[in-house]
Design a protein around this motif. Structure first.
Motif, PDB file in Angstrom:
ATOM      1  N   ARG A 197       0.837  -1.201   0.000  1.00 17.65           N
ATOM      2  CA  ARG A 197       0.000   0.000   0.000  1.00 17.65           C
ATOM      3  C   ARG A 197       0.875   1.255   0.000  1.00 17.65           C
ATOM      4  O   ARG A 197       2.066   1.202   0.285  1.00 17.65           O
ATOM      5  N   SER A 198       0.238   2.375  -0.292  1.00 21.98           N
ATOM      6  CA  SER A 198       0.910   3.665  -0.262  1.00 21.98           C
ATOM      7  C   SER A 198       0.315   4.487   0.874  1.00 21.98           C
ATOM      8  O   SER A 198      -0.151   3.931   1.877  1.00 21.98           O
ATOM      9  N   HIS A 247     -11.183  -1.166 -10.245  1.00 20.59           N
ATOM     10  CA  HIS A 247      -9.942  -1.933 -10.298  1.00 20.59           C
ATOM     11  C   HIS A 247      -8.946  -1.268  -9.374  1.00 20.59           C
ATOM     12  O   HIS A 247      -8.619  -0.088  -9.535  1.00 20.59           O
ATOM     13  N   ARG A 248      -8.491  -2.005  -8.397  1.00 20.86           N
ATOM     14  CA  ARG A 248      -7.535  -1.470  -7.422  1.00 20.86           C
ATOM     15  C   ARG A 248      -7.996  -0.095  -6.938  1.00 20.86           C
ATOM     16  O   ARG A 248      -9.037   0.017  -6.301  1.00 20.86           O
ATOM     17  N   ARG A 249      -7.258   0.970  -7.273  1.00 25.03           N
ATOM     18  CA  ARG A 249      -7.527   2.292  -6.690  1.00 25.03           C
ATOM     19  C   ARG A 249      -8.405   3.189  -7.560  1.00 25.03           C
ATOM     20  O   ARG A 249      -8.601   4.349  -7.216  1.00 25.03           O
ATOM     21  N   VAL A 250      -8.905   2.673  -8.673  1.00 25.17           N
ATOM     22  CA  VAL A 250      -9.718   3.504  -9.565  1.00 25.17           C
ATOM     23  C   VAL A 250     -11.168   3.017  -9.602  1.00 25.17           C
ATOM     24  O   VAL A 250     -11.433   1.816  -9.503  1.00 25.17           O
ATOM     25  N   ARG A 261      -9.994   5.674  -4.987  1.00 24.02           N
ATOM     26  CA  ARG A 261     -10.243   5.204  -3.619  1.00 24.02           C
ATOM     27  C   ARG A 261      -8.933   4.675  -3.043  1.00 24.02           C
ATOM     28  O   ARG A 261      -7.942   4.487  -3.768  1.00 24.02           O
ATOM     29  N   TYR A 262      -8.941   4.413  -1.754  1.00 17.26           N
ATOM     30  CA  TYR A 262      -7.796   3.758  -1.116  1.00 17.26           C
ATOM     31  C   TYR A 262      -7.950   2.239  -1.228  1.00 17.26           C
ATOM     32  O   TYR A 262      -9.064   1.715  -1.280  1.00 17.26           O
ATOM     33  N   TRP A 263      -6.825   1.549  -1.215  1.00 12.92           N
ATOM     34  CA  TRP A 263      -6.823   0.121  -1.527  1.00 12.92           C
ATOM     35  C   TRP A 263      -5.581  -0.520  -0.916  1.00 12.92           C
ATOM     36  O   TRP A 263      -4.660   0.165  -0.456  1.00 12.92           O
ATOM     37  N   ASP A 264      -5.560  -1.836  -0.881  1.00  9.46           N
ATOM     38  CA  ASP A 264      -4.369  -2.608  -0.535  1.00  9.46           C
ATOM     39  C   ASP A 264      -4.490  -3.946  -1.250  1.00  9.46           C
ATOM     40  O   ASP A 264      -5.576  -4.530  -1.290  1.00  9.46           O
ATOM     41  N   ASP A 265      -3.397  -4.405  -1.829  1.00  3.37           N
ATOM     42  CA  ASP A 265      -3.445  -5.609  -2.655  1.00  3.37           C
ATOM     43  C   ASP A 265      -3.467  -6.914  -1.864  1.00  3.37           C
ATOM     44  O   ASP A 265      -3.666  -7.972  -2.457  1.00  3.37           O
ATOM     45  N   ASN A 287     -16.665 -11.688   6.445  1.00  4.14           N
ATOM     46  CA  ASN A 287     -15.612 -12.396   5.730  1.00  4.14           C
ATOM     47  C   ASN A 287     -14.271 -11.767   6.132  1.00  4.14           C
ATOM     48  O   ASN A 287     -14.060 -10.570   5.917  1.00  4.14           O
ATOM     49  N   PRO A 288     -13.358 -12.549   6.715  1.00  3.87           N
ATOM     50  CA  PRO A 288     -12.091 -11.954   7.196  1.00  3.87           C
ATOM     51  C   PRO A 288     -11.327 -11.198   6.116  1.00  3.87           C
ATOM     52  O   PRO A 288     -10.794 -10.112   6.376  1.00  3.87           O
ATOM     53  N   GLU A 289     -11.267 -11.744   4.899  1.00  2.00           N
ATOM     54  CA  GLU A 289     -10.522 -11.059   3.840  1.00  2.00           C
ATOM     55  C   GLU A 289     -11.104  -9.677   3.557  1.00  2.00           C
ATOM     56  O   GLU A 289     -10.371  -8.727   3.275  1.00  2.00           O
ATOM     57  N   GLU A 290     -12.414  -9.574   3.621  1.00  2.00           N
ATOM     58  CA  GLU A 290     -13.079  -8.283   3.401  1.00  2.00           C
ATOM     59  C   GLU A 290     -12.676  -7.277   4.474  1.00  2.00           C
ATOM     60  O   GLU A 290     -12.395  -6.113   4.185  1.00  2.00           O
ATOM     61  N   VAL A 291     -12.629  -7.738   5.726  1.00  2.00           N
ATOM     62  CA  VAL A 291     -12.228  -6.862   6.834  1.00  2.00           C
ATOM     63  C   VAL A 291     -10.770  -6.439   6.667  1.00  2.00           C
ATOM     64  O   VAL A 291     -10.433  -5.256   6.791  1.00  2.00           O
ATOM     65  N   TYR A 292      -9.896  -7.418   6.373  1.00  2.00           N
ATOM     66  CA  TYR A 292      -8.468  -7.105   6.247  1.00  2.00           C
ATOM     67  C   TYR A 292      -8.215  -6.101   5.125  1.00  2.00           C
ATOM     68  O   TYR A 292      -7.431  -5.161   5.281  1.00  2.00           O
TER      69      TYR A 292
END
Length: 539
Positions: A197-198, A247-250, A261-265, A287-292
């Protein structure tokens, strides 16, 4: 023998010209504790071996991770095995904040900060752990934050500018340029666990500070790096469609415009807050992945954590950062586009300049369409899943004013709400919600005071700007006189109390507080005299 990942290799590279040093780093050469230590890392974090979850990811292995893991597997089931003792045998703990530095409150706060710069300065190179080596000197925030942080550094540079530390500003800009050229973006900080992330894109603003010191032509030098950073934020934008709108941050908006938007891969627990994230995911029932993913995206925002990101405006378990178009992020990217336009003009590329001017205008129009509330006369974040503004008031609303994106009537409406709802005895409160999170009431933060004060000055609201600056400076000065410290954040609502909330205790040092305070003092010498008189009267 003490094990150090790539230390010798990188030390040799530092002896070579800078243009060679910035060749891409190979990911496999970097130590990634959460990946390289597997079960051991998970157990250390979940068993709460250290009070601060950031301690173990910052520790330096004293042997190759594979060898450490083999020893762990052999010993873990033996009688009397101590996980803490094992870790302390195989890892060097990160240095504690204690530096031998003694505060002298008989000095002015300006003298104190200028004495702190060398204490907060780190030399280039690696430590053999998760630290990503940088080629030049840099400033860290202080306390538990032992590495450079992206958006913090802009506000630190404001103070370095006031101190005349132009070469250190240059070094930090070059370090961020190095990170863009080697990792493809500027990570949250120079740790391997931050690579996915940035943080808010302040690199273009850093270049403006450097240009103020060295002349506008310097922008030409950094145009390729800023374009690379912009491409990181805009990755995938050309492939978006009505059927595939994110897609990712767009994010493609219903009218076809593109916002970010903000994001993390990586939808995994943050290594530096592993146990906290696992427990939150379990408690949320989601869903844990959604929270993370949403936790990490909020960490990319720098506002970790705030009611801005909560579906119910109160509880961290409802976090949905990736559904949100943040007003501040898009204002920053508007400035990036204008800076790229200016760089194109300087480089004689009129076609490219027109394209970036078009993009900036399109983003401004979209931000005004989606993030402005006619009903509230205020800027809010926009929930593109629900198709409505979040209606959670925050100081992110000042960013369009900071970049002069709005007409006077809209600016005046924002200013009125700041004065009526956000202004407190110690400055401006971050949001109007009390959630127990650090980026909510009653806390105030140096970067948001600066953005707000400058935003107000852009629209000639100098009296309110002076009031905010004076109250913030008085609070900083009073805490310094009482404790000898400058803090990461402050309680601006009840100035007799310390700031709190969040995942860790309030830190002192502190990079961006020092930077903003020093810059405010340099710009407002008369206000500083009044501040000192007021603090003396209170004592």
């Amino acid at each position: 023998m003490r094990y150090t990942f790539s230390t010798l290799t990188f030390s040799l590279l530092l002896l070579l010209p800078f243009t060679f040093v910035i060749q891409p780093l190979r990911a496999q050469e970097l130590y990634r504790p959460e990946q390289d230590l597997g079960e051991l890392f998970e157990q250390v974090q979940l068993q709460h071996v250290f009070p601060d979850s950031k301690t173990f990811p910052d520790a330096v292995p004293l042997a190759p991770p594979k060898q450490i893991l083999e020893a762990y597997q052999q010993q873990k089931n033996q009688r009397g095995f101590s996980l803490e003792a094992f870790v302390k045998e195989y890892f060097q703990m990160p240095p504690q904040p204690a530096t031998g530095f003694t505060t002298d409150t008989s000095l002015s706060v300006t003298q104190h900060i200028e004495r702190l710069w060398p204490i907060l300065t780190r030399e280039p190179g690696a430590d053999g752990g998760s630290l990503i080596p940088l080629p030049k000197k840099y400033i860290v925030p202080g306390g538990r934050f032992r590495e450079i942080y992206y958006w913090d550094s802009f506000f630190t540079m404001l103070g370095l500018q006031a101190s005349g530390e132009t070469e250190l500003i240059q070094s930090m800009v070059d370090n961020f340029t190095h990170l863009i050229n080697t990792t493809g973006h500027i990570p949250n900080g120079n740790r391997t666990y931050y690579l996915s992330r940035s943080q808010p894109p302040f690199y273009a603003l850093m270049l403006r500070v450097l240009a103020q010191q060295k002349g506008r032509e310097v922008l030409k030098t950094y145009a390729p790096a800023l374009r690379k950073e912009y491409d990181f934020w805009m990755d995938g934008s050309e492939q978006l469609s009505a059927a595939n709108s994110t897609h990712r941050r767009v994010v493609r908006m219903p009218d076809g415009s593109i916002l970010n938007r903000y994001w993390d891969d990586q939808p995994e627990p943050r290594p530096e807050s592993y146990r906290e994230d696992v427990e939150l995911a379990q408690e949320s029932g989601r869903n844990p992945e959604e929270v993370y993913r949403n936790i990490r995206a909020a960490a990319e925002s720098g506002w970790d954590f705030s009611s801005r990101w909560f579906a119910d405006a109160q509880n961290l378990g409802t976090i949905h950062t990736t559904d949100i178009i943040p007003v501040d992020l898009n204002a920053l990217l508007y400035h990036v586009e204008l800076t790229l336009q200016e760089m194109s003009v300087l480089n004689g590329n009129r076609t490219e300049a027109r394209e970036f001017e078009r993009r900036a205008k399109a983003r401004r129009d979209a931000l005004l369409k989606y993030n402005w509330s006619d009903e509230a006369d205020f800027f809010y974040d926009y929930d593109f899943v629900k198709g409505t503004t979040t209606n959670i008031p925050s100081l992110a609303a000042v960013y369009p004013l900071y970049f002069c994106m709005v007409k006077k009537k809209q600016a005046d409406a924002v200013v009125q709400k700041l004065e009526e709802d956000f202004l407190q005895p110690g400055g401006l409160v971050t949001t109007l919600h009390r959630t127990g999170q650090q980026w909510d009431a009653p806390n105030g933060w140096a970067p948001l005071q600066w953005m707000s004060i400058q935003a107000l000055r852009n629209y000639k609201h100098d009296k309110l700007a002076d009031t905010i600056a004076q109250r913030w400076m008085e609070l900083n000065e009073a805490v310094f006189q009482n404790t000898g410290k400058l803090m990461e954040k402050y309680n601006v609502t009840d100035i007799s109390l310390q700031a709190g909330g969040g995942e860790y205790p309030n830190q002192d040092g502190f990079g961006w507080t020092n930077g903003v305070l020093l810059k405010l003092i340099s710009l407002n010498p008369q206000l500083q005299e009044e501040v000192l008189q007021e603090v003396e009267m209170q004592e």
